[in-house]
Design a protein around this motif. Structure first.
Motif, PDB file in Angstrom:
ATOM      1  N   LEU A   1     -19.513   7.419 -12.554  1.00  0.00           N
ATOM      2  CA  LEU A   1     -18.471   6.426 -12.292  1.00  0.00           C
ATOM      3  C   LEU A   1     -17.541   6.275 -13.491  1.00  0.00           C
ATOM      4  O   LEU A   1     -16.317   6.152 -13.335  1.00  0.00           O
ATOM      5  CB  LEU A   1     -19.109   5.078 -11.940  1.00  0.00           C
ATOM      6  N   LYS A   2     -18.091   6.288 -14.684  1.00  0.00           N
ATOM      7  CA  LYS A   2     -17.262   6.184 -15.890  1.00  0.00           C
ATOM      8  C   LYS A   2     -16.289   7.357 -15.980  1.00  0.00           C
ATOM      9  O   LYS A   2     -15.110   7.171 -16.327  1.00  0.00           O
ATOM     10  CB  LYS A   2     -18.139   6.128 -17.138  1.00  0.00           C
TER      11      LYS A   2
ATOM     12  N   ASP B   1     -12.200   6.826 -15.825  1.00  0.00           N
ATOM     13  CA  ASP B   1     -11.422   7.316 -16.969  1.00  0.00           C
ATOM     14  C   ASP B   1     -10.320   8.262 -16.513  1.00  0.00           C
ATOM     15  O   ASP B   1      -9.147   8.103 -16.879  1.00  0.00           O
ATOM     16  CB  ASP B   1     -12.331   8.054 -17.961  1.00  0.00           C
ATOM     17  N   GLU B   2     -10.684   9.274 -15.724  1.00  0.00           N
ATOM     18  CA  GLU B   2      -9.722  10.321 -15.373  1.00  0.00           C
ATOM     19  C   GLU B   2      -8.730   9.899 -14.291  1.00  0.00           C
ATOM     20  O   GLU B   2      -7.528  10.113 -14.426  1.00  0.00           O
ATOM     21  CB  GLU B   2     -10.455  11.575 -14.901  1.00  0.00           C
ATOM     22  N   LEU B   3      -9.248   9.289 -13.225  1.00  0.00           N
ATOM     23  CA  LEU B   3      -8.391   9.021 -12.075  1.00  0.00           C
ATOM     24  C   LEU B   3      -7.591   7.730 -12.199  1.00  0.00           C
ATOM     25  O   LEU B   3      -6.501   7.622 -11.643  1.00  0.00           O
ATOM     26  CB  LEU B   3      -9.224   8.974 -10.791  1.00  0.00           C
ATOM     27  N   LEU B   4      -8.146   6.753 -12.920  1.00  0.00           N
ATOM     28  CA  LEU B   4      -7.499   5.437 -12.983  1.00  0.00           C
ATOM     29  C   LEU B   4      -7.022   5.056 -14.368  1.00  0.00           C
ATOM     30  O   LEU B   4      -6.294   4.068 -14.513  1.00  0.00           O
ATOM     31  CB  LEU B   4      -8.459   4.357 -12.473  1.00  0.00           C
TER      32      LEU B   4
ATOM     33  N   ASP C   1     -19.120  -2.135 -11.658  1.00  0.00           N
ATOM     34  CA  ASP C   1     -19.574  -1.064 -10.778  1.00  0.00           C
ATOM     35  C   ASP C   1     -18.930  -1.126  -9.396  1.00  0.00           C
ATOM     36  O   ASP C   1     -18.970  -0.146  -8.648  1.00  0.00           O
ATOM     37  CB  ASP C   1     -21.098  -1.097 -10.645  1.00  0.00           C
ATOM     38  N   VAL C   2     -18.380  -2.275  -9.017  1.00  0.00           N
ATOM     39  CA  VAL C   2     -17.658  -2.368  -7.739  1.00  0.00           C
ATOM     40  C   VAL C   2     -16.167  -2.625  -7.929  1.00  0.00           C
ATOM     41  O   VAL C   2     -15.396  -2.527  -6.971  1.00  0.00           O
ATOM     42  CB  VAL C   2     -18.258  -3.462  -6.826  1.00  0.00           C
ATOM     43  N   ARG C   3     -15.763  -2.918  -9.138  1.00  0.00           N
ATOM     44  CA  ARG C   3     -14.374  -3.343  -9.401  1.00  0.00           C
ATOM     45  C   ARG C   3     -13.345  -2.271  -9.060  1.00  0.00           C
ATOM     46  O   ARG C   3     -12.225  -2.583  -8.628  1.00  0.00           O
ATOM     47  CB  ARG C   3     -14.249  -3.749 -10.867  1.00  0.00           C
ATOM     48  N   PHE C   4     -13.698  -1.005  -9.248  1.00  0.00           N
ATOM     49  CA  PHE C   4     -12.715   0.063  -9.121  1.00  0.00           C
ATOM     50  C   PHE C   4     -12.917   0.953  -7.903  1.00  0.00           C
ATOM     51  O   PHE C   4     -12.191   1.937  -7.730  1.00  0.00           O
ATOM     52  CB  PHE C   4     -12.745   0.929 -10.389  1.00  0.00           C
TER      53      PHE C   4
ATOM     54  N   LEU D   1     -10.580   3.998  -6.412  1.00  0.00           N
ATOM     55  CA  LEU D   1     -11.124   5.357  -6.462  1.00  0.00           C
ATOM     56  C   LEU D   1     -11.133   5.988  -5.073  1.00  0.00           C
ATOM     57  O   LEU D   1     -10.847   7.182  -4.919  1.00  0.00           O
ATOM     58  CB  LEU D   1     -12.535   5.347  -7.040  1.00  0.00           C
ATOM     59  N   GLN D   2     -11.464   5.209  -4.057  1.00  0.00           N
ATOM     60  CA  GLN D   2     -11.427   5.745  -2.703  1.00  0.00           C
ATOM     61  C   GLN D   2     -10.032   6.255  -2.354  1.00  0.00           C
ATOM     62  O   GLN D   2      -9.879   7.342  -1.781  1.00  0.00           O
ATOM     63  CB  GLN D   2     -11.842   4.685  -1.679  1.00  0.00           C
ATOM     64  N   ASP D   3      -9.019   5.492  -2.707  1.00  0.00           N
ATOM     65  CA  ASP D   3      -7.641   5.912  -2.423  1.00  0.00           C
ATOM     66  C   ASP D   3      -7.326   7.245  -3.099  1.00  0.00           C
ATOM     67  O   ASP D   3      -6.778   8.161  -2.469  1.00  0.00           O
ATOM     68  CB  ASP D   3      -6.653   4.846  -2.895  1.00  0.00           C
ATOM     69  N   GLU D   4      -7.649   7.363  -4.377  1.00  0.00           N
ATOM     70  CA  GLU D   4      -7.327   8.576  -5.121  1.00  0.00           C
ATOM     71  C   GLU D   4      -8.131   9.775  -4.623  1.00  0.00           C
ATOM     72  O   GLU D   4      -7.601  10.890  -4.479  1.00  0.00           O
ATOM     73  CB  GLU D   4      -7.590   8.363  -6.618  1.00  0.00           C
ATOM     74  N   LEU D   5      -9.409   9.566  -4.350  1.00  0.00           N
ATOM     75  CA  LEU D   5     -10.256  10.669  -3.910  1.00  0.00           C
ATOM     76  C   LEU D   5      -9.923  11.100  -2.488  1.00  0.00           C
ATOM     77  O   LEU D   5     -10.022  12.288  -2.154  1.00  0.00           O
ATOM     78  CB  LEU D   5     -11.726  10.279  -4.026  1.00  0.00           C
ATOM     79  N   THR D   6      -9.502  10.167  -1.642  1.00  0.00           N
ATOM     80  CA  THR D   6      -9.067  10.528  -0.289  1.00  0.00           C
ATOM     81  C   THR D   6      -7.849  11.441  -0.351  1.00  0.00           C
ATOM     82  O   THR D   6      -7.757  12.427   0.395  1.00  0.00           O
ATOM     83  CB  THR D   6      -8.766   9.271   0.536  1.00  0.00           C
ATOM     84  N   LYS D   7      -6.919  11.141  -1.241  1.00  0.00           N
ATOM     85  CA  LYS D   7      -5.750  12.001  -1.403  1.00  0.00           C
ATOM     86  C   LYS D   7      -6.166  13.412  -1.795  1.00  0.00           C
ATOM     87  O   LYS D   7      -5.626  14.403  -1.295  1.00  0.00           O
ATOM     88  CB  LYS D   7      -4.816  11.416  -2.470  1.00  0.00           C
ATOM     89  N   ARG D   8      -7.138  13.519  -2.681  1.00  0.00           N
ATOM     90  CA  ARG D   8      -7.594  14.836  -3.129  1.00  0.00           C
ATOM     91  C   ARG D   8      -8.354  15.570  -2.030  1.00  0.00           C
ATOM     92  O   ARG D   8      -8.208  16.789  -1.869  1.00  0.00           O
ATOM     93  CB  ARG D   8      -8.454  14.695  -4.383  1.00  0.00           C
ATOM     94  N   LEU D   9      -9.180  14.842  -1.289  1.00  0.00           N
ATOM     95  CA  LEU D   9      -9.895  15.469  -0.177  1.00  0.00           C
ATOM     96  C   LEU D   9      -8.917  16.016   0.855  1.00  0.00           C
ATOM     97  O   LEU D   9      -9.090  17.135   1.372  1.00  0.00           O
ATOM     98  CB  LEU D   9     -10.841  14.460   0.475  1.00  0.00           C
TER      99      LEU D   9
END
Length: 206
Positions: free
Chosen positions: A118-119, A123-126, A155-158, A162-170
């Motif tokens: 998660l860290k 770090d990278e995506l956000l 652990d739930v804040r981001f 992250l879902q938004d960014e990873l969905t774009k990549r998927l």
């Protein structure tokens, strides 16, 4: 952002009535049958995080928390959903699905690295930094320190972002369909873990 602390259940009406929920758990260790569930963290993606602590000997009744976790209309966001789903099912008796797992999404898209914590993702995506210093602390003690509470909330804040960014990549890499198939299988994977097949690949030849 505000971190709200609750004992034994989530108060009614503190989460938005619709939309995805970020969920995480803290336990006494990594063996679900042995290491009791101590804390559930949940956020609706607003500026607040809610922490629900369970005492030793808890009956894990938690009707409000169970209701939102079991709602099939609300997507649940996790980082390493396999573990959290097993803990929630074993102690609370609910299957907290449907699921989006940021660790699986990372492994399917960030194939240029083997760092999928998660860290690493925040770090990278956000461009956000979170501390993992309290990751292995005692979550079953009579009091949780401010550092523990802040860690648990982070652990739930981001997870929504992250879902938004990873969905774009998927979607960009044409892997959304296979990711969704993985997410859909996770409740079954968690049940296999609970039933004793955690270390065995039932799909293997041997």
């Amino acid at each position: 952002m505000t971190v709200h602390f609750h004992e034994e259940d989530l108060p009614p009406g503190v989460l938005a009535g619709t939309g995805a929920l970020a969920v995480d758990t803290e336990t006494m260790g990594l063996v679900t049958h042995r290491d009791r569930l101590c804390l559930v963290q949940i956020s609706d993606g607003s500026s607040d995080e809610h922490l629900v602590r369970f005492a030793p000997g808890s009956d894990y009744a938690a009707p409000n928390l169970k209701s939102v976790l079991a709602d099939p209309a609300r997507l649940k966001l996790y980082h390493y959903a396999r573990f959290d789903l097993a803990a929630l099912h074993y102690y609370l008796g609910v299957m907290a699905a449907p699921v989006f797992c940021t660790k699986i999404a990372s492994k399917l898209t960030r194939t240029y690295t083997d760092r999928h914590g998660l860290k690493n993702l925040t770090d990278e995506l956000l461009g956000e930094s979170i501390s993992k210093q309290q990751q292995s602390s005692d979550w079953g003690g009579p009091e949780l320190s401010e550092a523990q509470r802040d860690y648990a909330a982070s652990d739930v804040r981001f997870l929504h972002r992250l879902q938004d960014e990873l969905t774009k990549r998927l979607e960009r890499e044409g892997r959304m369909e296979i990711a969704q198939a993985c997410f859909d299988f996770l409740p079954t994977r968690a049940l296999l873990d609970i039933a004793g097949w955690a270390e065995h690949d039932i799909f293997s030849h041997s």
